[in-house]
Design a protein around this motif. Structure first.
Motif, PDB file in Angstrom:
ATOM      1  N   PHE A 112       0.848  -1.193   0.000  1.00  0.00           N
ATOM      2  CA  PHE A 112       0.000   0.000   0.000  1.00  0.00           C
ATOM      3  C   PHE A 112       0.883   1.241   0.000  1.00  0.00           C
ATOM      4  O   PHE A 112       2.060   1.193   0.375  1.00  0.00           O
ATOM      5  CB  PHE A 112      -0.970   0.009   1.190  1.00  0.00           C
ATOM      6  CG  PHE A 112      -0.323  -0.024   2.530  1.00  0.00           C
ATOM      7  CD1 PHE A 112      -0.113  -1.226   3.194  1.00  0.00           C
ATOM      8  CD2 PHE A 112       0.083   1.147   3.156  1.00  0.00           C
ATOM      9  CE1 PHE A 112       0.490  -1.249   4.436  1.00  0.00           C
ATOM     10  CE2 PHE A 112       0.680   1.129   4.401  1.00  0.00           C
ATOM     11  CZ  PHE A 112       0.888  -0.081   5.044  1.00  0.00           C
ATOM     12  N   GLN A 113       0.296   2.302  -0.467  1.00  0.00           N
ATOM     13  CA  GLN A 113       1.006   3.585  -0.507  1.00  0.00           C
ATOM     14  C   GLN A 113       0.078   4.661   0.020  1.00  0.00           C
ATOM     15  O   GLN A 113      -1.111   4.683  -0.312  1.00  0.00           O
ATOM     16  CB  GLN A 113       1.358   3.960  -1.955  1.00  0.00           C
ATOM     17  CG  GLN A 113       2.547   3.235  -2.501  1.00  0.00           C
ATOM     18  CD  GLN A 113       2.889   3.715  -3.904  1.00  0.00           C
ATOM     19  OE1 GLN A 113       2.080   4.375  -4.558  1.00  0.00           O
ATOM     20  NE2 GLN A 113       4.065   3.359  -4.364  1.00  0.00           N
ATOM     21  N   ILE A 114       0.674   5.539   0.812  1.00  0.00           N
ATOM     22  CA  ILE A 114      -0.110   6.668   1.315  1.00  0.00           C
ATOM     23  C   ILE A 114       0.809   7.878   1.390  1.00  0.00           C
ATOM     24  O   ILE A 114       1.999   7.747   1.686  1.00  0.00           O
ATOM     25  CB  ILE A 114      -0.728   6.338   2.696  1.00  0.00           C
ATOM     26  CG1 ILE A 114      -1.639   7.475   3.168  1.00  0.00           C
ATOM     27  CG2 ILE A 114       0.323   6.013   3.748  1.00  0.00           C
ATOM     28  CD1 ILE A 114      -2.578   7.086   4.280  1.00  0.00           C
ATOM     29  N   TYR A 162     -13.204   3.710   6.672  1.00  0.00           N
ATOM     30  CA  TYR A 162     -13.105   2.485   7.474  1.00  0.00           C
ATOM     31  C   TYR A 162     -12.643   2.783   8.905  1.00  0.00           C
ATOM     32  O   TYR A 162     -12.263   1.876   9.637  1.00  0.00           O
ATOM     33  CB  TYR A 162     -12.131   1.509   6.799  1.00  0.00           C
ATOM     34  CG  TYR A 162     -12.614   1.072   5.432  1.00  0.00           C
ATOM     35  CD1 TYR A 162     -13.434  -0.046   5.287  1.00  0.00           C
ATOM     36  CD2 TYR A 162     -12.281   1.799   4.292  1.00  0.00           C
ATOM     37  CE1 TYR A 162     -13.894  -0.433   4.035  1.00  0.00           C
ATOM     38  CE2 TYR A 162     -12.738   1.426   3.038  1.00  0.00           C
ATOM     39  CZ  TYR A 162     -13.554   0.312   2.913  1.00  0.00           C
ATOM     40  OH  TYR A 162     -14.020  -0.079   1.686  1.00  0.00           O
ATOM     41  N   GLY A 163     -12.623   4.038   9.257  1.00  0.00           N
ATOM     42  CA  GLY A 163     -12.212   4.404  10.616  1.00  0.00           C
ATOM     43  C   GLY A 163     -10.738   4.138  10.885  1.00  0.00           C
ATOM     44  O   GLY A 163     -10.344   3.812  12.004  1.00  0.00           O
ATOM     45  N   ILE A 164      -9.925   4.275   9.835  1.00  0.00           N
ATOM     46  CA  ILE A 164      -8.483   4.070  10.009  1.00  0.00           C
ATOM     47  C   ILE A 164      -7.850   5.428  10.273  1.00  0.00           C
ATOM     48  O   ILE A 164      -7.625   6.219   9.356  1.00  0.00           O
ATOM     49  CB  ILE A 164      -7.857   3.436   8.734  1.00  0.00           C
ATOM     50  CG1 ILE A 164      -8.584   2.151   8.354  1.00  0.00           C
ATOM     51  CG2 ILE A 164      -6.361   3.199   8.925  1.00  0.00           C
ATOM     52  CD1 ILE A 164      -8.429   1.029   9.346  1.00  0.00           C
ATOM     53  N   GLY A 165      -7.594   5.722  11.523  1.00  0.00           N
ATOM     54  CA  GLY A 165      -7.037   7.026  11.891  1.00  0.00           C
ATOM     55  C   GLY A 165      -8.080   8.118  11.749  1.00  0.00           C
ATOM     56  O   GLY A 165      -9.280   7.855  11.611  1.00  0.00           O
ATOM     57  N   GLU A 166      -7.599   9.332  11.820  1.00  0.00           N
ATOM     58  CA  GLU A 166      -8.494  10.478  11.724  1.00  0.00           C
ATOM     59  C   GLU A 166      -7.987  11.425  10.653  1.00  0.00           C
ATOM     60  O   GLU A 166      -6.881  11.246  10.128  1.00  0.00           O
ATOM     61  CB  GLU A 166      -8.575  11.196  13.073  1.00  0.00           C
ATOM     62  CG  GLU A 166      -7.223  11.657  13.563  1.00  0.00           C
ATOM     63  CD  GLU A 166      -7.259  12.272  14.960  1.00  0.00           C
ATOM     64  OE1 GLU A 166      -6.270  12.898  15.329  1.00  0.00           O
ATOM     65  OE2 GLU A 166      -8.283  12.125  15.662  1.00  0.00           O
ATOM     66  N   SER A 167      -8.800  12.408  10.340  1.00  0.00           N
ATOM     67  CA  SER A 167      -8.405  13.380   9.336  1.00  0.00           C
ATOM     68  C   SER A 167      -7.118  14.076   9.792  1.00  0.00           C
ATOM     69  O   SER A 167      -6.955  14.385  10.964  1.00  0.00           O
ATOM     70  CB  SER A 167      -9.533  14.399   9.185  1.00  0.00           C
ATOM     71  OG  SER A 167      -9.251  15.226   8.109  1.00  0.00           O
ATOM     72  N   SER A 168      -6.216  14.285   8.848  1.00  0.00           N
ATOM     73  CA  SER A 168      -4.908  14.816   9.239  1.00  0.00           C
ATOM     74  C   SER A 168      -4.436  15.856   8.234  1.00  0.00           C
ATOM     75  O   SER A 168      -4.754  15.774   7.047  1.00  0.00           O
ATOM     76  CB  SER A 168      -3.905  13.661   9.299  1.00  0.00           C
ATOM     77  OG  SER A 168      -2.592  14.128   9.222  1.00  0.00           O
ATOM     78  N   LEU A 169      -3.673  16.814   8.755  1.00  0.00           N
ATOM     79  CA  LEU A 169      -3.130  17.850   7.875  1.00  0.00           C
ATOM     80  C   LEU A 169      -2.060  17.291   6.949  1.00  0.00           C
ATOM     81  O   LEU A 169      -1.830  17.804   5.873  1.00  0.00           O
ATOM     82  CB  LEU A 169      -2.484  18.959   8.721  1.00  0.00           C
ATOM     83  CG  LEU A 169      -3.398  19.941   9.413  1.00  0.00           C
ATOM     84  CD1 LEU A 169      -2.575  20.872  10.297  1.00  0.00           C
ATOM     85  CD2 LEU A 169      -4.183  20.773   8.393  1.00  0.00           C
ATOM     86  N   VAL A 170      -1.372  16.271   7.391  1.00  0.00           N
ATOM     87  CA  VAL A 170      -0.246  15.774   6.598  1.00  0.00           C
ATOM     88  C   VAL A 170      -0.469  14.381   6.014  1.00  0.00           C
ATOM     89  O   VAL A 170       0.072  14.060   4.959  1.00  0.00           O
ATOM     90  CB  VAL A 170       1.065  15.756   7.430  1.00  0.00           C
ATOM     91  CG1 VAL A 170       1.559  17.149   7.687  1.00  0.00           C
ATOM     92  CG2 VAL A 170       0.894  14.982   8.701  1.00  0.00           C
ATOM     93  N   LEU A 171      -1.243  13.567   6.678  1.00  0.00           N
ATOM     94  CA  LEU A 171      -1.459  12.205   6.194  1.00  0.00           C
ATOM     95  C   LEU A 171      -2.650  12.173   5.240  1.00  0.00           C
ATOM     96  O   LEU A 171      -3.730  12.647   5.578  1.00  0.00           O
ATOM     97  CB  LEU A 171      -1.714  11.262   7.386  1.00  0.00           C
ATOM     98  CG  LEU A 171      -1.854   9.778   7.061  1.00  0.00           C
ATOM     99  CD1 LEU A 171      -0.547   9.211   6.524  1.00  0.00           C
ATOM    100  CD2 LEU A 171      -2.284   9.002   8.301  1.00  0.00           C
ATOM    101  N   GLY A 172      -2.409  11.622   4.048  1.00  0.00           N
ATOM    102  CA  GLY A 172      -3.479  11.565   3.049  1.00  0.00           C
ATOM    103  C   GLY A 172      -4.629  10.682   3.509  1.00  0.00           C
ATOM    104  O   GLY A 172      -4.455   9.800   4.361  1.00  0.00           O
ATOM    105  N   ASP A 173      -5.791  10.922   2.949  1.00  0.00           N
ATOM    106  CA  ASP A 173      -6.946  10.058   3.239  1.00  0.00           C
ATOM    107  C   ASP A 173      -6.934   8.832   2.338  1.00  0.00           C
ATOM    108  O   ASP A 173      -7.363   7.748   2.723  1.00  0.00           O
ATOM    109  CB  ASP A 173      -8.256  10.828   3.003  1.00  0.00           C
ATOM    110  CG  ASP A 173      -8.412  12.004   3.944  1.00  0.00           C
ATOM    111  OD1 ASP A 173      -7.709  12.023   4.971  1.00  0.00           O
ATOM    112  OD2 ASP A 173      -9.206  12.912   3.641  1.00  0.00           O
ATOM    113  N   GLU A 174      -6.443   9.024   1.128  1.00  0.00           N
ATOM    114  CA  GLU A 174      -6.507   7.938   0.147  1.00  0.00           C
ATOM    115  C   GLU A 174      -5.309   7.002   0.269  1.00  0.00           C
ATOM    116  O   GLU A 174      -4.163   7.444   0.384  1.00  0.00           O
ATOM    117  CB  GLU A 174      -6.542   8.517  -1.265  1.00  0.00           C
ATOM    118  CG  GLU A 174      -7.845   9.253  -1.545  1.00  0.00           C
ATOM    119  CD  GLU A 174      -8.138   9.386  -3.022  1.00  0.00           C
ATOM    120  OE1 GLU A 174      -7.172   9.444  -3.804  1.00  0.00           O
ATOM    121  OE2 GLU A 174      -9.324   9.440  -3.377  1.00  0.00           O
ATOM    122  N   VAL A 175      -5.612   5.733   0.238  1.00  0.00           N
ATOM    123  CA  VAL A 175      -4.562   4.712   0.309  1.00  0.00           C
ATOM    124  C   VAL A 175      -4.631   3.899  -0.971  1.00  0.00           C
ATOM    125  O   VAL A 175      -5.689   3.363  -1.320  1.00  0.00           O
ATOM    126  CB  VAL A 175      -4.788   3.761   1.509  1.00  0.00           C
ATOM    127  CG1 VAL A 175      -3.607   2.819   1.671  1.00  0.00           C
ATOM    128  CG2 VAL A 175      -5.036   4.540   2.783  1.00  0.00           C
TER     129      VAL A 175
END
Lengths: 173, 522
Positions: free
Chosen positions: A30-32, A152-165
């Motif tokens: 996977f890539q994020i 899927y409730g994987i983590g929360e919204s983030s300024l730096v981490l993308g939502d799409e995997v």
């Protein structure tokens, strides 16, 4: 001539080593994006049950489970965090499940499958285009698709981490 | 007439609150700046928050690592019954070799002067200016940490390695004159711990301070009887419920052992009340605190708004000595004595800042800006920026604040289920020493993720100030038991591992250099 071939081999050998990234042999990658940089990861522990016949798509089935405890991203503490309750919560949800519902052919070894993907306690129907190449008795499957981790409730919204995997599947059975 | 005026004022206030946008429009049309509006709002439209209400105090702080010993602060009734502090004019403390001739006699010849008139605080600027005055205002004149005799003794400066400003000023305390001939050394201002003497001798207010407080305290305690040393150390640090009771064990030792423990705390860390000299907290950098959601290394105080910061100031300027922790009180008091109506004559417990003073103080703290960073972006720092992202540092030290403002559990702490909804949790330990947050009165079981802003003027690093330089943070040798920590080691300890936060240790030297160069630009 022999010298030239030898030189060519000497030149190519390290190049091939360089190109042979770990990713090509990992069946689930996977890539994020994290701070604009792609983070690559793998899930190495997984199982499947496949009965796929391009000539009989109606009776074909693909079912697989993956163990999120086997996640690796190159940073051990991050892997541990991903296994925690705010991400995969492996203690409560030890399996990611995917199960096919139906397939359609797109010609020349290309297909589209409708799957039910379950991550944690969220089940969603997703569409995955994939390829299947037959080589002797074996079938090689490859697919690339994207999910939104927040669905899927994987983590929360983030300024730096993308939502799409982006998920990349590549294996032979 | 007066009730009519009050009614009118109340109506205008209600109208303003409801329809403030309409009020703004003509002002904007008239060309008045946003800054001007802000000042106007302070003057006419806002109320000073009431900082100490029983409801607000109840769940503002996080529970202790041992929840049954969570702090129970004094009631609102007790708090508002304390007299408000009178803010006298204070005067510079000089190193004896730098004191202007006749200064000491002059101090004794002048009358007291009240410096702060709250009724004149109207604009944002007024509040910030008053806040700076209060930031440097000592709340104690009883000699809580250092005494009049100390600061007039050259040996004190040598022993404590006290930094001085370029004019030979000792900037961490002030003389308070409360009447002719009544000159007291003032301790316990915010600035005492949160002022840094920069290498050029200038002062940086709000920074991780350079007051060698524990060494200075140890100097004063040298002449005190052993029982007094033990008693005061107990007031400051006792947490008898902590596993192994490390502070109880320290107090069972000889006087010199206790003094050694104080002297072992390096500049940049300070064992203030409720913390520890065995697990001393690094002095926090207040610059940029407005953007941080928790206060204290253990995230003890929530910081949701300016009221929370005001509460933190009120509590930390010694009112926590009156907290009950279960049936334990640091001063050996009980509810009955505390609420008897008689003043408790201990530094910081017999008077209080007014809400307006606290508001001004908080406004000032919010207003403090870092000086211009001399470390400019370069090719090297750009490389470091990429490494910062690749190494996953951004996950916790997330731009723009370079913290994700979350709490990480220390080793040995199991996060209670309800905390996930109440607080901002990042549910993995980075494995740093758990002592501070599991064995002190302020311990919550968590460490907050620190901001990396201002690293260039800060140090020593880690919550217990174990590491002097950023290079030491990235040195894998620090994980070995033979390692000699470059800042806080601990009394009687020659070597020990500095565990946890094992990130970037395997980078090659060039990458480390680039990463550090980047970090120093923040």
């Amino acid at each position: 001539m022999k010298v030239k071939i030898l030189l060519l081999l000497v030149f190519l050998f390290p190049f091939q080593i360089f190109c042979q990234s770990k990713n090509t042999i990992d069946p689930i990658r996977f890539q994020i994006k994290n701070a604009g940089i792609n983070v690559d990861g793998t899930i190495s522990d997984w199982e499947y049950e496949i009965s796929f016949d391009p000539k009989n798509l109606i009776d074909s089935k693909i079912k697989a489970t993956a163990n999120p405890q086997s996640i690796e991203t190159g940073i051990k503490l991050r892997d541990k965090h991903l296994q925690g309750r705010q991400y995969f919560n492996v203690e409560k949800f030890p399996e990611i499940r995917i199960s096919s519902k139906r397939f359609t052919s797109k010609g020349k070894g290309r297909f589209v499958g409708i799957f039910e993907l379950q991550v944690k306690d969220v089940k969603k129907e997703i569409t995955i285009p994939f390829a299947m190449i037959k080589s002797g008795k074996n079938q090689r499957f490859s697919a690339e698709f994207t999910i939104n981790r927040l669905d899927y409730g994987i983590g929360e919204s983030s300024l730096v981490l993308g939502d799409e995997v982006k998920i990349l599947i590549n294996f032979e059975k | 007439m007066r009730p009519l005026l009050m009614l009118l004022k109340s109506k205008v206030s209600t109208l303003f609150r409801r329809y403030w946008v309409l009020f703004l429009f003509p002002i904007l049309v008239a060309g008045i700046s946003i800054d001007g509006i802000q000042k106007w709002v302070i003057q006419y439209g806002s109320d000073i928050p009431k900082v100490w209400t029983d409801e607000a105090i109840k769940d503002w702080e996080l529970p202790n690592f041992n929840p049954e010993f969570s702090a129970k602060p004094v009631s609102a009734a007790f708090y508002y019954n304390l007299p408000e502090r009178v803010i006298y004019k204070t005067y510079t403390v000089y190193h004896p070799d730098h004191e202007p001739e006749g200064y000491w006699d002059w101090l004794h010849s002048i009358d007291a002067e009240i410096e702060l008139d709250e009724s004149k605080l109207l604009t944002e600027e007024d509040f910030v200016k008053a806040g700076e005055l209060l930031f440097d205002y000592p709340i104690d004149s009883l000699g809580a940490i250092i005494s009049k005799e100390n600061v007039r003794d050259v040996g004190f400066y040598e022993y404590s390695e006290m930094p001085l400003s370029k004019d030979g000023i000792m900037p961490f305390a002030r003389w308070i004159v409360t009447g002719k001939g009544k000159v007291y050394l003032g301790n316990l201002s915010c600035g005492m711990c949160h002022t840094k003497v920069m290498p050029d001798g200038s002062l940086l207010k709000g920074a991780q301070g350079s007051f060698p407080g524990d060494k200075a305290f140890a100097y004063g305690l040298q002449k005190a009887p052993e029982n007094d040393v033990k008693a005061v150390s107990g007031f400051l640090f006792s947490s008898p419920w902590a596993e192994g009771d490390p502070h109880g064990e320290l107090l069972s030792k000889k006087k010199q052992d206790i003094l050694d423990a104080y002297a072992a705390v390096p500049t940049g860390a300070f064992g203030r009340q409720g913390t520890s000299i065995l697990f001393p907290p690094q002095i926090p950098d207040l610059i940029g605190v407005k953007d941080r959601k928790y206060l204290d290394h253990g995230g003890l105080g929530q910081h949701r708004n300016i009221e929370d910061l005001m509460r933190y100031i009120a509590m930390n300027q010694s009112l926590d000595f009156l907290n009950m922790y279960g049936s334990f009180n640091p001063l050996g008091l009980n509810d009955e004595v505390i609420n008897s109506g008689k003043p408790i004559m201990f530094p910081g417990t017999y008077d209080r800042h007014s809400d307006k003073q606290l508001y001004a103080l908080a406004k000032y703290v919010y207003s403090i800006k870092a000086p211009e960073n001399p470390n400019k972006p370069s090719q090297l720092t750009e490389k470091g920026k990429v490494i910062f992202a690749e190494q996953g540092c951004v996950t916790c030290h997330t731009p723009p604040y370079y913290t994700n403002n979350k709490l990480t559990p220390a080793d040995g702490f199991e996060i209670p289920e309800e905390h996930y909804d109440k607080y901002d949790i990042f549910d993995i330990s980075v494995g740093t020493d758990p002592g501070y947050t599991t064995k002190t009165r302020r311990g919550t079981g968590y460490y907050k993720v620190p901001s990396l802003r201002g690293l260039w003027y800060r140090g020593p690093f880690f919550h217990d100030a174990s590491l002097a330089k950023l290079e030491d943070v990235l040195d894998p040798k620090r994980l070995e038991s033979e390692y000699v920590p470059t800042a806080f080691i601990g009394a009687g300890i020659k070597n020990r591992a500095v565990s946890g936060h094992e990130f970037g240790l395997e980078l090659d030297p060039e990458d480390k250099k680039a990463l550090i160069a980047f970090l120093k630009t923040l």
